[in-house]
Design an enzyme around this catalytic site. Structure first.
Site, PDB file in Angstrom:
ATOM      1  N   GLU A  63      -8.938   5.514   3.834  1.00  0.00           N
ATOM      2  CA  GLU A  63      -7.668   4.436   4.053  1.00  0.00           C
ATOM      3  C   GLU A  63      -7.792   4.439   5.428  1.00  0.00           C
ATOM      4  O   GLU A  63      -7.407   3.397   6.378  1.00  0.00           O
ATOM      5  CB  GLU A  63      -6.406   4.704   3.531  1.00  0.00           C
ATOM      6  CG  GLU A  63      -6.058   4.407   2.153  1.00  0.00           C
ATOM      7  CD  GLU A  63      -6.980   5.203   1.028  1.00  0.00           C
ATOM      8  OE1 GLU A  63      -7.517   6.202   1.342  1.00  0.00           O
ATOM      9  OE2 GLU A  63      -7.342   4.755  -0.231  1.00  0.00           O
ATOM     10  N   HIS A 111       1.777   6.372  -8.042  1.00  0.00           N
ATOM     11  CA  HIS A 111       1.328   4.783  -8.080  1.00  0.00           C
ATOM     12  C   HIS A 111       2.665   4.219  -8.035  1.00  0.00           C
ATOM     13  O   HIS A 111       2.621   2.931  -8.868  1.00  0.00           O
ATOM     14  CB  HIS A 111       0.466   4.515  -9.187  1.00  0.00           C
ATOM     15  CG  HIS A 111      -0.676   5.079  -9.177  1.00  0.00           C
ATOM     16  ND1 HIS A 111      -0.922   6.594  -9.565  1.00  0.00           N
ATOM     17  CD2 HIS A 111      -2.123   4.813  -9.002  1.00  0.00           C
ATOM     18  CE1 HIS A 111      -2.331   6.829  -9.340  1.00  0.00           C
ATOM     19  NE2 HIS A 111      -2.904   5.800  -9.197  1.00  0.00           N
TER      20      HIS A 111
END
Lengths: 325, 360
Positions: free
Chosen positions: A60, A129
């Site tokens: 990321e 998540h």
């Protein structure tokens, strides 16, 4: 006009922006050949090739940092962070670099990056998540933060974000990626940032929400019709810039406010709305401001439906607030 | 140093020519300017005329020779110790002093600590303080240049300590995967504040860290301007001919403190400093010019006077420039001020004038 899902609207915005401007490109994990794990970039690789739909290594920091470099050079990168829960390795790049480049360079280096990322709970995603980290980004000066709640806004807000001269964190409510369909204008469609939408007019209680909470709030509001409670629902759509005028105008009319979000309550975005009401609309208030939010715990897996604001919990808060004062 | 002397490296540096002989006086002049500017700024900080300073002493050859090997169209992503690069890029001394003071002439509008300058006109991207973040930007910009088919390279600067940071690894990995025209220029100055190089990593060299990412690594003696120039020229032509990125480890020594807030006597010995001072890169190039008859001691004294005058004039100009406008605080957060920022601007306005009680 055709009925499409929210994730299809995202896809449409990306495809049309890429057709309109060769400097727009997409990068991220699995966004190319695979079309994204949620299929948001489906078909783009085939149409635009590996040059403009860039499958990146699993980093990321790398994705956001590379997007910053591209934007400094003049491209308009749209980076996908597969789940916003995984954005934290890039936090330094976002907070120290992306948010500050224009400012620290005295305006020499704008950084028009869009970071798209699915956020929020309700998909059995557990701690990693399901999170709603919008407050971190809204708290960082220099970032715009946008959260659509329906397909037309998803397309219109994302298109505006891509051509906006500033960095935008674009949080997509994955819980309603496919469960909500709606008509979306064909061709270029832009929705301005910083303009809230009244998704349900009412006179008794104002509810402020965004993203995946909008359907929940609308269901709660509808359930109270029989009791004679007329609820106004304001979809903030963009948290930064924030449409303060819309918030104040609604509360001046109703005198009652309920704020709903999935993120934990403590120092959540709702605290800012409550503070704005205390500072600028105190004398219009007939009842204390209520916040219905996720709890101040990490996001729980098995009990997520208790953690998330439900139509019943939101309706309870609206009913109580309507009765006060 | 011994590693460089032994020529240990993961990719060969061609034994091509060093710096163009006709450029040597100009290169020496720029190195000397960096040295004298550094000395002046350290003293300005002690006098309270600038708030902070990060010196480069010991790294002049590595920086000036490296920048000499670049083209004006290349993009530089510096850290905060790159005065020598800035001077070669042509950033004027007054621009630097305006930034150190943070006055109305500062192109950064007084927003950053000294040394964090940047100038778009010179393709010298504005630095930040977190180490290593700029590395991956250089890779992203190179990907953009590839896409635009621009025949340029991007180069990024960092130190030995930064090779432990996440972004160093992300940057090298992306550069390897996307085969970008990027030069990673590591100035291994042996000390990351108080942490010696051998405690930073057990790796034999820093250059070897490129190997696993498919990025050739090269060790050069950073005290030798010719060696640095050769390595950068070679990396640059490899990048332009589609050969991808290169990691260059220039072995240098930070002769001064990490910054004006640091006291190196706490962690390193006088003997070590004396050993490296004997290899002073400015003296080394001066010796070469003297030996070849291009410079005399008298010339050198005259040159120093000339440069000190130049520095003094730039400083004087910067010190006589007005203070930065207080209400510019709210500009450049976004392209256009939001209503909220406008409101905060009005909130500050009554306290922003000198003597209003809100002004320092």
């Amino acid at each position: 006009m055709t009925e499409i899902t929210l994730v299809q609207a995202v896809n449409q915005a990306l495809a049309e922006a890429m057709r309109a401007d060769p400097d727009v490109l997409v990068l991220g994990e699995d966004v190319g050949v695979n079309g994204g794990v949620f299929r948001a970039t489906e078909g783009l690789f085939k149409e635009f090739g590996a040059d403009r739909v860039v499958d990146t290594p699993l980093s990321e920091t790398g994705i956001v940092g590379a997007a910053i470099g591209m934007a400094l050079y003049g491209l308009k990168p749209v980076a996908e962070i597969q789940f916003v829960d995984f954005i934290y390795p890039a936090f330094d790049q976002i907070v120290s670099e992306l948010a500050k480049f224009r400012y620290r360079s005295g305006g020499q280096y704008p950084c028009p990056v869009v970071l798209r990322s699915p956020y929020g709970g309700g998909i059995k995603g557990g701690l990693y998540h399901s999170q709603s980290p919008e407050a971190y980004f809204a708290h960082t000066s220099g970032l715009k933060v946008v959260v659509p709640s329906n397909p037309a806004d998803a397309k219109g807000l994302l298109t505006t974000a891509i051509f906006d001269p500033d960095p935008v964190i674009f949080l997509e409510p994955k819980r309603i990626y496919r469960s909500v369909t709606g008509e979306v204008p064909a061709g270029e469609h832009r929705v301005p940032l910083g303009v809230a939408a009244t998704v349900r007019p009412g006179t008794d209680v104002s509810v402020f929400a965004y993203g995946a909470m909008i359907p929940t709030v609308l269901e709660a509001a509808a359930s109270l019709e029989g009791e004679g409670v007329r609820t106004e629902v304001i979809d903030l759509r963009s948290l930064v810039p924030l449409d303060e005028e819309a918030i104040l105008a609604s509360v001046r009319k109703t005198g009652r406010a309920v704020i709903v979000h999935e993120a934990p309550r403590f120092v959540g975005f709702g605290a800012e709305i409550a503070a704005i009401l205390a500072e600028k609309a105190l004398y219009s208030l007939k009842a204390p401001v209520k916040r219905i939010t996720g709890f101040d715990t990490p996001f729980p897996y098995a009990l997520e439906n208790l953690y998330l604001p439900s139509p019943a919990r939101v309706a309870g808060a609206i009913r109580d607030t309507a009765k006060e004062g | 140093m011994s590693e460089a002397a032994a020529g240990r490296r993961t990719a060969p540096v061609a034994a091509g020519p060093g710096l163009p002989p006709e450029d040597l006086p100009k290169i020496y002049r720029t190195m000397l300017l960096a040295r004298l500017m550094d000395e002046r700024c350290l003293s300005l900080q002690r006098q309270g005329r600038i708030g902070f300073y990060v010196p480069l002493q010991g790294q002049e050859a590595a920086q000036v020779a490296c920048a000499w090997a670049l083209e004006p169209t290349d993009w530089v992503f510096p850290a905060y110790r790159e005065l020598g690069i800035a001077l070669v890029r042509g950033i004027p001394l007054t621009t630097l002093f305006d930034q150190f003071i943070g006055n109305a002439g500062d192109i950064l509008k007084g927003r950053q600590m000294p040394n964090h300058y940047g100038s778009r006109d010179h393709r010298f991207v504005t630095a930040s303080s977190p180490v290593g973040t700029q590395i991956i930007h250089a890779v992203g910009a190179a990907m953009a240049a590839q896409r635009h088919r621009d025949p340029i390279v991007t180069i990024t600067f960092f130190g030995d300590g930064t090779t432990s940071s996440n972004d160093f690894h992300s940057g090298l990995n992306f550069a390897g995967v996307f085969h970008t025209p990027t030069i990673f220029f590591c100035q291994n100055n042996q000390w990351a504040i108080s942490m010696p190089r051998e405690h930073q990593t057990r790796s034999e060299t820093l250059a070897v860290k490129g190997t696993a990412y498919g990025v050739p690594g090269v060790v050069v003696d950073g005290m030798d301007a010719h060696a640095v120039y050769r390595a950068v020229r070679e990396a640059r032509s490899r990048a332009l001919s589609g050969g991808g990125p290169t990691l260059i480890e220039a072995q240098v020594y930070r002769l001064g403190p990490h910054s004006t807030s640091d006291d190196p006597k706490r962690y390193r010995t006088d003997a070590e400093m004396a050993e490296w001072r004997a290899r002073d890169p400015v003296e080394r190039l001066k010796g070469e010019l003297v030996r070849s008859g291009q410079l005399t001691e008298a010339d050198d004294e005259k040159l120093k006077e000339e440069l000190r005058t130049e520095i003094g004039a730039a400083l004087k100009q910067a010190e006589s420039t007005a203070a930065v406008d207080p209400l510019t605080i709210f500009d450049d957060v976004f392209a256009v001020r939001t209503p909220r920022l406008d409101a905060e601007r009005e909130e500050l306005r009554p306290y922003s004038a000198p003597g209003s009680g809100g002004h320092p």
